[in-house]
Write a protein that holds these residues in place. Structure first.
Motif, PDB file in Angstrom:
ATOM      1  N   GLU A 439       0.931  -1.093   0.123  1.00 49.62           N
ATOM      2  CA  GLU A 439      -0.023   0.035  -0.068  1.00 49.62           C
ATOM      3  C   GLU A 439       0.868   1.347  -0.126  1.00 49.62           C
ATOM      4  N   ILE A 440       1.986   1.008   0.669  1.00 51.50           N
ATOM      5  CA  ILE A 440       2.799   2.441   0.776  1.00 51.50           C
ATOM      6  C   ILE A 440       3.522   2.515  -0.627  1.00 51.50           C
ATOM      7  N   CYS A 441       3.829   1.455  -1.333  1.00 53.64           N
ATOM      8  CA  CYS A 441       4.393   1.682  -2.668  1.00 53.64           C
ATOM      9  C   CYS A 441       3.080   2.037  -3.710  1.00 53.64           C
ATOM     10  N   LYS A 442       1.888   1.657  -3.464  1.00 52.12           N
ATOM     11  CA  LYS A 442       0.903   1.951  -4.417  1.00 52.12           C
ATOM     12  C   LYS A 442       0.604   3.649  -4.211  1.00 52.12           C
ATOM     13  N   GLN A 443       1.123   4.285  -2.931  1.00 52.46           N
ATOM     14  CA  GLN A 443       0.687   5.526  -2.480  1.00 52.46           C
ATOM     15  C   GLN A 443       1.915   6.320  -3.181  1.00 52.46           C
ATOM     16  N   ILE A 444       3.018   5.751  -3.455  1.00 59.98           N
ATOM     17  CA  ILE A 444       3.997   6.563  -4.048  1.00 59.98           C
ATOM     18  C   ILE A 444       3.871   6.498  -5.627  1.00 59.98           C
ATOM     19  N   LYS A 445       3.374   5.106  -6.047  1.00 59.71           N
ATOM     20  CA  LYS A 445       3.286   5.295  -7.260  1.00 59.71           C
ATOM     21  C   LYS A 445       1.942   6.313  -8.022  1.00 59.71           C
ATOM     22  N   SER A 446       0.952   6.569  -7.040  1.00 56.12           N
ATOM     23  CA  SER A 446      -0.026   7.145  -7.434  1.00 56.12           C
ATOM     24  C   SER A 446       0.449   8.982  -7.184  1.00 56.12           C
ATOM     25  N   THR A 447       1.284   9.047  -6.178  1.00 55.44           N
ATOM     26  CA  THR A 447       1.703  10.391  -6.254  1.00 55.44           C
ATOM     27  C   THR A 447       2.842  10.583  -7.189  1.00 55.44           C
ATOM     28  N   VAL A 448       3.644   9.817  -7.698  1.00 59.94           N
ATOM     29  CA  VAL A 448       4.354  10.126  -9.189  1.00 59.94           C
ATOM     30  C   VAL A 448       3.651  10.419 -10.166  1.00 59.94           C
ATOM     31  N   SER A 449       2.420   9.470 -10.532  1.00 59.02           N
ATOM     32  CA  SER A 449       1.512   9.869 -11.472  1.00 59.02           C
ATOM     33  C   SER A 449       1.148  11.350 -11.685  1.00 59.02           C
ATOM     34  N   GLU A 450       0.601  11.828 -10.172  1.00 57.55           N
ATOM     35  CA  GLU A 450      -0.121  13.043 -10.090  1.00 57.55           C
ATOM     36  C   GLU A 450       1.148  14.150 -10.502  1.00 57.55           C
ATOM     37  N   ILE A 451       2.316  13.784 -10.072  1.00 58.83           N
ATOM     38  CA  ILE A 451       3.330  14.710 -10.314  1.00 58.83           C
ATOM     39  C   ILE A 451       3.441  14.648 -11.805  1.00 58.83           C
ATOM     40  N   ALA A 452       3.534  13.603 -12.215  1.00 60.52           N
ATOM     41  CA  ALA A 452       3.688  13.446 -13.833  1.00 60.52           C
ATOM     42  C   ALA A 452       2.902  14.314 -14.654  1.00 60.52           C
ATOM     43  N   ASN A 453       1.399  14.335 -14.267  1.00 63.21           N
ATOM     44  CA  ASN A 453       0.483  14.994 -14.930  1.00 63.21           C
ATOM     45  C   ASN A 453       0.728  16.419 -14.816  1.00 63.21           C
ATOM     46  N   GLU A 454       1.227  17.063 -13.555  1.00 61.28           N
ATOM     47  CA  GLU A 454       1.597  18.427 -13.639  1.00 61.28           C
ATOM     48  C   GLU A 454       2.890  18.761 -14.259  1.00 61.28           C
ATOM     49  N   TYR A 455       3.767  17.850 -14.592  1.00 67.56           N
ATOM     50  CA  TYR A 455       5.016  17.946 -15.338  1.00 67.56           C
ATOM     51  C   TYR A 455       4.622  18.097 -16.670  1.00 67.56           C
ATOM     52  N   PHE A 456       3.613  17.047 -16.905  1.00 64.49           N
ATOM     53  CA  PHE A 456       3.129  17.146 -18.690  1.00 64.49           C
ATOM     54  C   PHE A 456       2.456  18.163 -18.944  1.00 64.49           C
ATOM     55  N   LEU A 457       1.688  18.904 -17.943  1.00 63.22           N
ATOM     56  CA  LEU A 457       1.051  20.158 -18.479  1.00 63.22           C
ATOM     57  C   LEU A 457       2.233  21.493 -18.596  1.00 63.22           C
ATOM     58  N   MET A 458       3.148  21.325 -17.764  1.00 61.59           N
ATOM     59  CA  MET A 458       4.233  22.445 -17.708  1.00 61.59           C
ATOM     60  C   MET A 458       5.223  22.103 -18.952  1.00 61.59           C
ATOM     61  N   ASN A 459       5.335  20.722 -19.246  1.00 59.14           N
ATOM     62  CA  ASN A 459       5.983  20.355 -20.631  1.00 59.14           C
ATOM     63  C   ASN A 459       5.220  21.015 -21.822  1.00 59.14           C
ATOM     64  N   GLU A 460       4.020  20.696 -21.968  1.00 59.16           N
ATOM     65  CA  GLU A 460       3.150  21.004 -22.663  1.00 59.16           C
ATOM     66  C   GLU A 460       3.109  22.420 -23.224  1.00 59.16           C
ATOM     67  N   GLN A 461       3.298  23.373 -22.154  1.00 59.19           N
ATOM     68  CA  GLN A 461       3.493  24.509 -22.511  1.00 59.19           C
ATOM     69  C   GLN A 461       4.932  25.241 -23.169  1.00 59.19           C
ATOM     70  N   LEU A 462       5.493  24.125 -23.049  1.00 63.78           N
ATOM     71  CA  LEU A 462       7.113  24.492 -23.700  1.00 63.78           C
ATOM     72  C   LEU A 462       7.025  24.091 -25.186  1.00 63.78           C
ATOM     73  N   LEU A 463       5.975  23.260 -25.593  1.00 63.93           N
ATOM     74  CA  LEU A 463       6.100  22.811 -27.136  1.00 63.93           C
ATOM     75  C   LEU A 463       5.926  23.883 -27.849  1.00 63.93           C
ATOM     76  N   PRO A 464       6.661  23.800 -29.069  1.00 66.57           N
ATOM     77  CA  PRO A 464       6.721  24.801 -29.973  1.00 66.57           C
ATOM     78  C   PRO A 464       5.378  25.163 -30.455  1.00 66.57           C
ATOM     79  N   LYS A 465       4.532  24.554 -30.647  1.00 67.83           N
ATOM     80  CA  LYS A 465       2.981  24.809 -31.157  1.00 67.83           C
ATOM     81  C   LYS A 465       2.248  25.872 -30.031  1.00 67.83           C
ATOM     82  N   ASN A 466       2.387  25.507 -28.889  1.00 61.76           N
ATOM     83  CA  ASN A 466       2.103  26.245 -27.526  1.00 61.76           C
ATOM     84  C   ASN A 466       2.823  27.410 -27.285  1.00 61.76           C
ATOM     85  N   ALA A 467       4.128  27.137 -27.422  1.00 62.13           N
ATOM     86  CA  ALA A 467       4.795  28.446 -26.836  1.00 62.13           C
ATOM     87  C   ALA A 467       4.503  29.609 -27.823  1.00 62.13           C
ATOM     88  N   VAL A 468       4.559  29.306 -29.075  1.00 65.53           N
ATOM     89  CA  VAL A 468       4.315  30.395 -29.975  1.00 65.53           C
ATOM     90  C   VAL A 468       3.112  31.035 -29.924  1.00 65.53           C
TER      91      VAL A 468
END
Length: 840
Positions: A439-468
């Motif tokens: 269960e502790i590992c599942k909590q880490i896994k879900s937390t990593v997934s949520e952080i990944a979603n935040e990183y994906f949103l920030m990374n999407e802002q840096l894509l050329p099509k969105n940055a322009v």
């Protein structure tokens, strides 16, 4: 016999009449010990109980006590002795005021007392039901006593216990930190550690039993009145922290047992031996021969301890027990002339020696007596609830590892007279520990997934099509402001409808903050991840019932599965809509996820390189270890089933200048995708980074397999019109016959389509190989130069006349994306097709 014990309490009264005086003296002797255990928390603070830093000048001195074995005695045990003895010996409550005070104090401390394991006695209720037995003791006023003590146990004790826990918790933490920094202090301050463990265990047991056995009637009344004592008063949010520091102290005592052992060996052989020698001389010399032998044995054993090879002192403690039996008898028939009541100093010295001997060879028993928490085996529902609340509260997350550690204690719940339950208890401890770690590992896994979603949103802002687009949005208001000259119009343009300034967010704005206390969602998730990683990496291994659990391996397994699943989700392949993620965007998302896993590695000791190799290598194969589709299979299917089919329709062509497949029309609404976003050199290079050479080899093999299929279809077409084609070849110089024969040819357009398809497939394969070569030249330039030099030498030198050798060399070179004289994969596919045709 059964009739005699129909009322067991009355029968016990009769049987204990001869022992009333002895029991009264024994209970009366508990008064100083029990008073010390139940004193106010303010008195503890005044004495700096359990604090080493408050008395730093004397921290190196060994703890001593006149009643050393009672210092770490459980309060629950003392109260059981008082309650049960006074129930069966009520005469002492009348004859002895101290016994009456102790009995009243014990009843006020708790309304439930343990009989055995989880079998409990609701003391006040039980005595109320048996008041008829105590009719002859009216002066006790037992009814008033029970009502008064029950009220105090319900109303005053929860607050008192909460204050005790508030004091003990930081003291446990202090002891753990001091002993971890200075392990040598475990020698002189071991008694303090055991006392702290005993006090903490008392609070845990009290809270557990009273919370589970809260009176139902009282609960209904408090629910109606919405006031008074409730079940919430018997819960503690910081419970996991208690458990964690208990385990921390136990662990420190265990790993530094050799330090403790050496310290007390020297203490026994020097300090204790000198005290014992001087005290033996003061004893009455008229002792019996057996007692003289025991005294001599005591001295000789501890004196020669420093030079002896073995440190088994069980015989010494057994001899001391024998001597207590000899000297405790007060009858005239006793053969002993020594009385311990008149030689208290000797008894204190021997008790200290017995304790010090346990510190040498029986430290596990001391840990069991002071901090055993096997009681949780009988309260698994509460145990699971505590774990759930621990995961829920961010301040307690880091202490979650204490729960699988406590599963080590479950095996202590077994009884030597019932060996068959050992298997059941052991299996349950393994199952519980596995569930908690998982269960502790599942909590880490879900937390990593949520952080990944935040990183994906920030990374999407840096894509050329969105940055322009974001830059254009920011530039547009500025241009509008420059066209307006009046200050009022400028004010209107720079403010919104509500009069507030319009701020367009840009990539990186989340890193600019005026106050560090203002935590973003990512900050909170990172804090939770840090706490969870601390918990899972607290112990490298947990040993339970001869089984070893490796928490880091659990975590690696969960992260591998999550990473593998996330990769398939990030591809976002939807066959009905013919949509799939651009390889460059997918590569950017994968790199972001890898950055997060690298961040996890900085918090806990896991091998992320192993995770990357394991998962990404599976993604280069058609199927992963679970039999699911991978990036390689999904993109292979998309290129062959979507892109190639669209190319054959004539709306997409290959541009050698752009090195990409492009659309004939700039804005072709019939196409669901832009071919340049998937089949350009840069996109294919990103795809090669994802699927690696193994995936490229599979993709090229599938392309060539399609080529072989088309070649086979062409062969069938030519075979069906063999005679006609032969006539065309023979009469190529006779125009009239050629025209006649040409009219008889069938499926000419189909033949051209298949030839065009073969050309398209081979061109796509060539682009993929060029991208692979470019990636490998940047990743391993020295190896590529070596292969290039080898192949250039091979083309000018004859190594062997065996065709298989030539195929193998060309296959090796072509696997790096380098163009070769012979396409070994295509040759092998044609050879296999020919062999299958010959077999048929």
């Amino acid at each position: 016999m059964i009739i005699d014990y129909e009322q067991p309490l009355r029968k016990l009264h009769d049987e204990f009449v001869p022992h009333v005086r002895s029991i009264g003296d024994a209970i009366q002797s508990l008064s100083p010990v029990y008073d010390r255990r139940t004193c106010k928390v303010s008195d503890w603070r005044a004495k700096n109980l359990l604090s080493l830093l408050a008395t730093s000048q004397t921290v190196h001195l060994m703890d001593t006590s006149e009643i050393l074995p009672c210092e770490y005695l459980s309060q629950e045990t003392i109260e059981r002795w008082i309650i049960y003895t006074m129930i069966v010996c009520p005469q002492q409550l009348i004859m002895n005021s101290k016994c009456m005070q102790l009995f009243e104090k014990a009843l006020s401390s708790s309304f439930v007392h343990v009989l055995y394991r989880d079998e409990l006695l609701l003391t006040h209720q039980y005595l109320h039901q048996n008041l008829d037995i105590y009719k002859s003791y009216r002066q006790l006023k037992l009814t008033e006593l029970l009502n008064d003590t029950f009220k105090r146990a319900i109303t005053e004790q929860p607050l008192y216990r909460r204050e005790r826990r508030k004091y003990i918790r930081p003291q446990l933490k202090e002891l753990a930190l001091v002993f971890a920094d200075q392990p040598a202090l475990l020698g002189p301050k071991l008694l303090t550690a055991f006392t702290a463990l005993s006090l903490a265990r008392d609070e845990i047991v009290w809270l557990l039993r009273h919370g589970e056995n809260f009176p139902v009637k009282l609960q209904k009344e408090t629910n109606k009145k919405a006031a008074g004592t409730t079940r919430d008063d018997y819960s503690d949010r910081t419970f996991p922290e208690f458990l964690f520091y208990i385990e921390e102290l136990r662990h420190l005592i265990t790993i530094y047992s050799s330090v403790i052992k050496q310290y007390y060996i020297e203490c026994l052989s020097t300090l204790d031996s000198n005290d014992l020698q001087s005290n033996i001389k003061n004893l009455n010399m008229s002792c019996t021969e057996d007692e003289s032998i025991l005294l001599t044995s005591f001295y000789n054993t501890i004196t020669t301890l420093a030079t002896s090879t073995s440190a088994d002192l069980r015989a010494l403690r057994l001899d001391w027990f024998r001597m207590q039996a000899y000297t405790s008898v007060t009858k005239k028939s006793s053969l002993s002339s020594i009385s311990l009541s008149h030689n208290e100093n000797f008894a204190q010295i021997m008790n200290s020696i017995a304790f010090h001997s346990k510190c040498v060879d029986d430290i596990e028993t001391l840990l069991y007596e002071t901090s055993d928490l096997s009681i949780f085996y009988f309260y698994l529902t509460q145990f699971d609830h505590l774990f759930s609340s621990c995961i829920y509260y961010p301040s307690q997350i880091r202490y979650a590892i204490a729960f699988p550690l406590i599963c080590q204690h479950f095996i202590n719940a077994t009884h030597e007279l019932c060996p068959e339950e050992r298997q059941q208890i052991g299996d349950l401890s393994l199952k519980s520990s596995h569930a908690f770690i998982d269960e502790i590992c599942k909590q880490i896994k879900s937390t990593v997934s949520e952080i990944a979603n935040e990183y994906f949103l920030m990374n999407e802002q840096l894509l050329p099509k969105n940055a322009v687009i974001s830059r254009l949005r920011k530039k547009a208001p500025a241009e509008q402001l420059s066209k307006k000259h009046s200050s009022s119009s400028k004010h209107e343009a720079s403010t919104g409808q509500n009069g507030t300034s319009v701020k367009i967010p840009l990539p990186g704005d989340e890193s600019r903050r005026s106050n560090r206390r203002d935590m973003t969602k990512t900050d909170k998730l990172m804090m939770v991840l840090n706490e969870l990683c601390f918990s899972i990496s607290y112990r490298k291994q947990i040993t339970i019932w001869e089984h070893k659990f490796l928490p880091n391996e659990y975590l690696i397994s969960h992260l591998e599965n999550r990473f593998n699943k996330s990769l398939s989700e990030m591809v976002n392949y939807r066959p009905p809509a013919m949509e799939i993620a651009k390889p460059s965007e997918l590569l950017s998302s994968v790199e972001s996820y890898m950055d997060i896993l690298t961040l996890v590695e900085s918090h806990c000791q896991i091998d992320t390189t192993r995770i990357f190799n394991e998962v990404l290598l599976q993604q280069s194969q058609p199927l992963d270890s679970a039999g699911n589709e991978t990036i390689t299979s999904l993109y292979t299917h998309w290129f062959l089933e979507v892109l190639v089919k669209r190319i054959t329709m004539g709306t997409i062509v290959y541009s050698p200048i752009r090195r990409s497949f492009v659309s004939i029309h700039q804005q072709d609404l019939t196409l669901p995708f832009d071919p340049e976003e998937y089949a350009s050199f840069n996109e294919l290079r990103a795809l090669v980074e994802l699927i690696k050479p193994y995936g490229c080899k599979y993709l090229c093999e599938m392309i060539l397999y399609r080529c072989v299929q088309q070649i086979n279809e062409i062969r069938k077409l030519t075979h069906s019109q063999r005679d006609l084609l032969n006539n065309l070849r023979i009469n190529f110089d006779k125009p009239a016959q050629m025209k006649l024969y040409l009219k008889q040819l069938e499926h000419v357009d189909l033949l051209l389509q298949r030839v065009i398809l073969i050309g398209v497939l081979l061109q796509l394969k060539s682009l993929i190989e060029d991208a692979l070569e470019d990636v490998l030249c940047k990743r391993m330039p020295f190896l590529m130069v070596t292969l290039e030099h080898f192949y250039s030498q091979y083309k000018t030198t004859t190594f062997s006349n065996d065709p298989q050798h030539h195929l193998l060399i060309n296959e090796m070179i072509s696997s790096t994306g380098t163009s070769t004289i012979i396409d070994s994969t295509l040759c092998q596919a044609l050879i296999n097709q020919k062999n299958s045709m010959n077999n048929n």
